[in-house]
Design a protein around this motif. Structure first.
Motif, PDB file in Angstrom:
ATOM      1  N   GLU A 189      11.911  17.035  -9.302  1.00 24.13           N
ATOM      2  CA  GLU A 189      11.020  17.133  -8.154  1.00 24.13           C
ATOM      3  C   GLU A 189      11.373  16.048  -7.148  1.00 24.13           C
ATOM      4  N   ALA A 190      10.963  16.290  -5.905  1.00 21.92           N
ATOM      5  CA  ALA A 190      11.102  15.299  -4.846  1.00 21.92           C
ATOM      6  C   ALA A 190       9.715  14.733  -4.561  1.00 21.92           C
ATOM      7  N   VAL A 191       9.642  13.421  -4.415  1.00 20.42           N
ATOM      8  CA  VAL A 191       8.393  12.758  -4.045  1.00 20.42           C
ATOM      9  C   VAL A 191       8.691  11.874  -2.838  1.00 20.42           C
ATOM     10  N   MET A 192       7.891  12.067  -1.777  1.00 29.71           N
ATOM     11  CA  MET A 192       8.058  11.249  -0.577  1.00 29.71           C
ATOM     12  C   MET A 192       6.857  10.317  -0.468  1.00 29.71           C
ATOM     13  N   LEU A 193       7.158   9.019  -0.277  1.00 34.10           N
ATOM     14  CA  LEU A 193       6.121   7.989  -0.217  1.00 34.10           C
ATOM     15  C   LEU A 193       6.192   7.232   1.106  1.00 34.10           C
ATOM     16  N   MET A 194       5.035   6.815   1.600  1.00 34.80           N
ATOM     17  CA  MET A 194       4.962   5.869   2.719  1.00 34.80           C
ATOM     18  C   MET A 194       4.548   4.539   2.092  1.00 34.80           C
ATOM     19  N   VAL A 195       5.344   3.501   2.315  1.00 38.39           N
ATOM     20  CA  VAL A 195       5.045   2.173   1.770  1.00 38.39           C
ATOM     21  C   VAL A 195       4.777   1.234   2.935  1.00 38.39           C
ATOM     22  N   GLU A 196       3.656   0.522   2.841  1.00 35.46           N
ATOM     23  CA  GLU A 196       3.302  -0.460   3.857  1.00 35.46           C
ATOM     24  C   GLU A 196       3.206  -1.820   3.182  1.00 35.46           C
ATOM     25  N   TYR A 197       4.054  -2.736   3.636  1.00 39.87           N
ATOM     26  CA  TYR A 197       4.042  -4.113   3.145  1.00 39.87           C
ATOM     27  C   TYR A 197       3.234  -4.968   4.119  1.00 39.87           C
ATOM     28  N   PRO A 198       2.123  -5.528   3.685  1.00 37.41           N
ATOM     29  CA  PRO A 198       1.459  -6.511   4.538  1.00 37.41           C
ATOM     30  C   PRO A 198       2.354  -7.753   4.659  1.00 37.41           C
ATOM     31  N   LYS A 210       4.266 -10.481  10.008  1.00 34.72           N
ATOM     32  CA  LYS A 210       4.239  -9.109  10.533  1.00 34.72           C
ATOM     33  C   LYS A 210       4.328  -8.096   9.392  1.00 34.72           C
ATOM     34  N   PRO A 211       3.618  -6.967   9.487  1.00 36.78           N
ATOM     35  CA  PRO A 211       3.723  -5.925   8.460  1.00 36.78           C
ATOM     36  C   PRO A 211       5.048  -5.172   8.573  1.00 36.78           C
ATOM     37  N   ALA A 212       5.372  -4.419   7.542  1.00 34.76           N
ATOM     38  CA  ALA A 212       6.565  -3.563   7.536  1.00 34.76           C
ATOM     39  C   ALA A 212       6.183  -2.220   6.919  1.00 34.76           C
ATOM     40  N   ARG A 213       6.833  -1.153   7.391  1.00 36.42           N
ATOM     41  CA  ARG A 213       6.585   0.192   6.853  1.00 36.42           C
ATOM     42  C   ARG A 213       7.911   0.888   6.614  1.00 36.42           C
ATOM     43  N   PHE A 214       7.963   1.639   5.497  1.00 35.09           N
ATOM     44  CA  PHE A 214       9.156   2.427   5.221  1.00 35.09           C
ATOM     45  C   PHE A 214       8.790   3.662   4.413  1.00 35.09           C
ATOM     46  N   VAL A 215       9.683   4.646   4.475  1.00 33.22           N
ATOM     47  CA  VAL A 215       9.528   5.891   3.725  1.00 33.22           C
ATOM     48  C   VAL A 215      10.519   5.852   2.573  1.00 33.22           C
ATOM     49  N   VAL A 216      10.076   6.336   1.407  1.00 36.66           N
ATOM     50  CA  VAL A 216      10.944   6.433   0.237  1.00 36.66           C
ATOM     51  C   VAL A 216      10.948   7.886  -0.222  1.00 36.66           C
ATOM     52  N   LEU A 217      12.130   8.440  -0.420  1.00 38.69           N
ATOM     53  CA  LEU A 217      12.291   9.767  -1.009  1.00 38.69           C
ATOM     54  C   LEU A 217      12.850   9.567  -2.404  1.00 38.69           C
ATOM     55  N   LEU A 218      12.112  10.022  -3.418  1.00 36.62           N
ATOM     56  CA  LEU A 218      12.549   9.924  -4.811  1.00 36.62           C
ATOM     57  C   LEU A 218      12.916  11.307  -5.333  1.00 36.62           C
ATOM     58  N   LEU A 219      14.078  11.420  -5.942  1.00 31.98           N
ATOM     59  CA  LEU A 219      14.472  12.634  -6.662  1.00 31.98           C
ATOM     60  C   LEU A 219      14.420  12.259  -8.131  1.00 31.98           C
ATOM     61  N   LYS A 220      13.451  12.850  -8.863  1.00 35.03           N
ATOM     62  CA  LYS A 220      13.169  12.380 -10.218  1.00 35.03           C
ATOM     63  C   LYS A 220      12.810  13.523 -11.141  1.00 35.03           C
ATOM     64  N   ASN A 221      12.685  13.200 -12.435  1.00 35.14           N
ATOM     65  CA  ASN A 221      12.232  14.196 -13.397  1.00 35.14           C
ATOM     66  C   ASN A 221      10.790  14.565 -13.097  1.00 35.14           C
ATOM     67  N   LYS A 222      10.487  15.859 -13.154  1.00 38.69           N
ATOM     68  CA  LYS A 222       9.146  16.354 -12.853  1.00 38.69           C
ATOM     69  C   LYS A 222       8.113  15.697 -13.777  1.00 38.69           C
ATOM     70  N   HIS A 279       0.871  -1.169   0.000  1.00 33.70           N
ATOM     71  CA  HIS A 279       0.000   0.000   0.000  1.00 33.70           C
ATOM     72  C   HIS A 279       0.914   1.227   0.000  1.00 33.70           C
ATOM     73  N   VAL A 280       0.806   2.059  -1.039  1.00 34.71           N
ATOM     74  CA  VAL A 280       1.697   3.207  -1.200  1.00 34.71           C
ATOM     75  C   VAL A 280       0.890   4.499  -1.102  1.00 34.71           C
ATOM     76  N   THR A 281       1.342   5.400  -0.216  1.00 35.20           N
ATOM     77  CA  THR A 281       0.690   6.694  -0.037  1.00 35.20           C
ATOM     78  C   THR A 281       1.698   7.793  -0.330  1.00 35.20           C
ATOM     79  N   THR A 282       1.320   8.732  -1.179  1.00 35.54           N
ATOM     80  CA  THR A 282       2.185   9.891  -1.434  1.00 35.54           C
ATOM     81  C   THR A 282       2.048  10.850  -0.265  1.00 35.54           C
ATOM     82  N   ILE A 283       3.156  11.142   0.384  1.00 34.86           N
ATOM     83  CA  ILE A 283       3.167  12.053   1.523  1.00 34.86           C
ATOM     84  C   ILE A 283       3.357  13.493   1.052  1.00 34.86           C
ATOM     85  N   MET A 284       4.230  13.659   0.046  1.00 32.96           N
ATOM     86  CA  MET A 284       4.543  15.010  -0.419  1.00 32.96           C
ATOM     87  C   MET A 284       5.166  14.944  -1.806  1.00 32.96           C
TER      88      MET A 284
END
Length: 133
Positions: free
Chosen positions: A44-53, A112-124, A28-33
């Motif tokens: 652009e920078a894109v920050m994601l919250m990823v939840e692995y069931p 057990k679930p797992a959660r992590f944050v991903v910061l992507l620096l990518k082309n707009k 489950h991926v949620t865009t934070i910013m």
């Protein structure tokens, strides 16, 4: 009548086996910013919250971006083509370059679930994830 009962039982067993072989749960991926980077035109920078069931597995993909991963909870396994996979826990990090193919991304636990944050620096405007082989 016995042959009919045997056939019915066999059908039930096959149907049960097919449903037991369902695909693993997806992340489950949620865009934070999302933030344009004025000092880096076209980026652009894109920050994601990823939840692995439990048991979640990503398909092989690439990000065409610099990806910085920070694990919050649980344990994950990450790997890119040409490198050995690593298992990461809370507070650990992982880097994936713009030319890397992400061959392994999964929850290390089947319970057990797992959660992590991903910061992507990518082309707009570029997609966050692109399927790869």
């Amino acid at each position: 009548m016995t042959a009919l009962k045997t056939l019915a039982l066999a059908l039930l067993m096959v149907t049960g086996a097919a449903s037991a072989q369902q695909a693993p749960p997806q992340a489950h991926v949620t865009t934070i910013m999302t933030k344009p980077l004025p000092d880096y035109p076209g980026k652009e920078a894109v920050m994601l919250m990823v939840e692995y069931p439990p048991g979640s597995v990503d398909p092989v993909h690439r990000h065409n971006a610099d990806a910085f991963v920070y694990v919050l909870d649980g344990s994950i396994v990450m790997g890119v083509r040409g490198s050995k996979p690593v298992t990461l826990g809370p507070g650990q990090t992982f880097y994936e370059g713009p030319h890397d193919v992400h061959t392994i991304g999964r929850n290390a636990s089947s319970t057990k679930p797992a959660r992590f944050v991903v910061l992507l620096l990518k082309n707009k405007g570029a997609p966050v994830l692109v399927p790869a082989k």
